[in-house]
Design a protein around this motif. Structure first.
Motif, PDB file in Angstrom:
ATOM      1  N   MET A   1       0.842  -1.187   0.000  1.00  9.92           N
ATOM      2  CA  MET A   1       0.000   0.000   0.000  1.00  9.92           C
ATOM      3  C   MET A   1       0.887   1.251   0.000  1.00  9.92           C
ATOM      4  SD  MET A   1      -3.034   0.801   2.653  1.00  9.92           S
ATOM      5  CE  MET A   1      -4.293   1.913   2.172  1.00  9.92           C
ATOM      6  N   GLU A   2       0.623   2.122  -0.906  1.00  8.25           N
ATOM      7  CA  GLU A   2       1.429   3.331  -1.057  1.00  8.25           C
ATOM      8  C   GLU A   2       0.912   4.434  -0.144  1.00  8.25           C
ATOM      9  OE1 GLU A   2       2.459   5.892  -4.814  1.00  8.25           O
ATOM     10  OE2 GLU A   2       2.454   3.769  -5.323  1.00  8.25           O
ATOM     11  N   LYS A   3       1.853   5.104   0.535  1.00  7.48           N
ATOM     12  CA  LYS A   3       1.471   6.222   1.411  1.00  7.48           C
ATOM     13  C   LYS A   3       1.582   7.518   0.623  1.00  7.48           C
ATOM     14  CE  LYS A   3       2.486   8.368   5.826  1.00  7.48           C
ATOM     15  NZ  LYS A   3       2.752   9.734   5.690  1.00  7.48           N
ATOM     16  N   THR A   4       0.587   8.331   0.737  1.00 11.07           N
ATOM     17  CA  THR A   4       0.597   9.618   0.066  1.00 11.07           C
ATOM     18  C   THR A   4       1.302  10.624   0.976  1.00 11.07           C
ATOM     19  OG1 THR A   4      -1.522   9.107  -0.965  1.00 11.07           O
ATOM     20  CG2 THR A   4      -0.847  11.413  -0.954  1.00 11.07           C
ATOM     21  N   VAL A   5       2.291  11.309   0.419  1.00 13.97           N
ATOM     22  CA  VAL A   5       3.019  12.328   1.170  1.00 13.97           C
ATOM     23  C   VAL A   5       2.356  13.667   0.882  1.00 13.97           C
ATOM     24  CG1 VAL A   5       5.235  13.446   1.514  1.00 13.97           C
ATOM     25  CG2 VAL A   5       5.141  11.000   1.007  1.00 13.97           C
ATOM     26  N   THR A   6       1.909  14.284   1.951  1.00 12.79           N
ATOM     27  CA  THR A   6       1.226  15.570   1.798  1.00 12.79           C
ATOM     28  C   THR A   6       2.211  16.722   1.973  1.00 12.79           C
ATOM     29  OG1 THR A   6       0.704  15.746   4.143  1.00 12.79           O
ATOM     30  CG2 THR A   6      -0.893  14.573   2.765  1.00 12.79           C
ATOM     31  N   LYS A   7       1.759  17.892   1.609  1.00 17.03           N
ATOM     32  CA  LYS A   7       2.581  19.088   1.804  1.00 17.03           C
ATOM     33  C   LYS A   7       2.885  19.270   3.287  1.00 17.03           C
ATOM     34  CE  LYS A   7       1.287  21.771  -2.252  1.00 17.03           C
ATOM     35  NZ  LYS A   7       0.688  23.019  -2.750  1.00 17.03           N
ATOM     36  N   GLU A   8       1.934  18.923   4.151  1.00 17.84           N
ATOM     37  CA  GLU A   8       2.139  19.041   5.595  1.00 17.84           C
ATOM     38  C   GLU A   8       3.241  18.095   6.060  1.00 17.84           C
ATOM     39  OE1 GLU A   8       1.768  20.360   9.495  1.00 17.84           O
ATOM     40  OE2 GLU A   8       1.158  21.255   7.599  1.00 17.84           O
ATOM     41  N   ASP A   9       3.265  16.858   5.522  1.00 20.78           N
ATOM     42  CA  ASP A   9       4.332  15.909   5.859  1.00 20.78           C
ATOM     43  C   ASP A   9       5.688  16.481   5.467  1.00 20.78           C
ATOM     44  OD1 ASP A   9       2.519  13.965   6.783  1.00 20.78           O
ATOM     45  OD2 ASP A   9       2.383  13.013   4.803  1.00 20.78           O
ATOM     46  N   ILE A  10       5.761  17.032   4.277  1.00 19.77           N
ATOM     47  CA  ILE A  10       7.018  17.613   3.779  1.00 19.77           C
ATOM     48  C   ILE A  10       7.425  18.787   4.649  1.00 19.77           C
ATOM     49  CG2 ILE A  10       8.073  18.839   1.843  1.00 19.77           C
ATOM     50  CD1 ILE A  10       6.324  17.067   0.004  1.00 19.77           C
ATOM     51  N   ARG A  11       6.462  19.624   5.041  1.00 23.12           N
ATOM     52  CA  ARG A  11       6.750  20.774   5.880  1.00 23.12           C
ATOM     53  C   ARG A  11       7.290  20.329   7.238  1.00 23.12           C
ATOM     54  NH1 ARG A  11       5.264  23.278  10.005  1.00 23.12           N
ATOM     55  NH2 ARG A  11       3.461  21.977  10.431  1.00 23.12           N
ATOM     56  N   GLN A  12       6.665  19.321   7.832  1.00 23.88           N
ATOM     57  CA  GLN A  12       7.101  18.833   9.137  1.00 23.88           C
ATOM     58  C   GLN A  12       8.508  18.221   9.055  1.00 23.88           C
ATOM     59  OE1 GLN A  12       4.064  16.174  10.552  1.00 23.88           O
ATOM     60  NE2 GLN A  12       2.639  17.827  11.039  1.00 23.88           N
ATOM     61  N   LEU A  13       8.744  17.443   8.017  1.00 20.51           N
ATOM     62  CA  LEU A  13      10.067  16.830   7.854  1.00 20.51           C
ATOM     63  C   LEU A  13      11.139  17.887   7.606  1.00 20.51           C
ATOM     64  CD1 LEU A  13       9.173  13.687   5.720  1.00 20.51           C
ATOM     65  CD2 LEU A  13      10.000  13.720   8.082  1.00 20.51           C
ATOM     66  N   THR A  14      10.791  18.895   6.824  1.00 20.17           N
ATOM     67  CA  THR A  14      11.729  19.980   6.557  1.00 20.17           C
ATOM     68  C   THR A  14      12.049  20.737   7.835  1.00 20.17           C
ATOM     69  OG1 THR A  14      10.877  20.201   4.309  1.00 20.17           O
ATOM     70  CG2 THR A  14      12.103  22.071   5.191  1.00 20.17           C
ATOM     71  N   GLU A  15      11.022  20.972   8.653  1.00 23.43           N
ATOM     72  CA  GLU A  15      11.217  21.669   9.920  1.00 23.43           C
ATOM     73  C   GLU A  15      12.134  20.855  10.845  1.00 23.43           C
ATOM     74  OE1 GLU A  15       8.127  22.742  13.323  1.00 23.43           O
ATOM     75  OE2 GLU A  15       7.668  23.795  11.439  1.00 23.43           O
TER      76      GLU A  15
END
Length: 58
Positions: A1-15
């Motif tokens: 099952m593929e997980k969708t990466v959201t903009k919020e996920d990217i923002r949190q990881l970047t932070e």
């Protein structure tokens, strides 16, 4: 099952990555400053030893 990466996920990881980078930078700067202090102390001791050796030769 593929997980969708959201903009919020990217923002949190970047932070998190930026916080880690800041922390690492602070640690490295502290180590560099400590290293410079020890180098100064070493250089001073070396100068004293050389001066003592020179005075023994005279």
């Amino acid at each position: 099952m593929e997980k969708t990466v959201t903009k919020e996920d990217i923002r949190q990881l970047t932070e998190k990555a930026l916080k880690l980078a800041d922390s690492l930078t602070e640690d490295m700067n502290a180590q560099r400053q400590d290293s410079e202090k020890y180098k100064e102390k070493y250089d001073n001791v070396l100068k004293r030893v050389k001066a003592l050796l020179d005075s023994e030769k005279s």
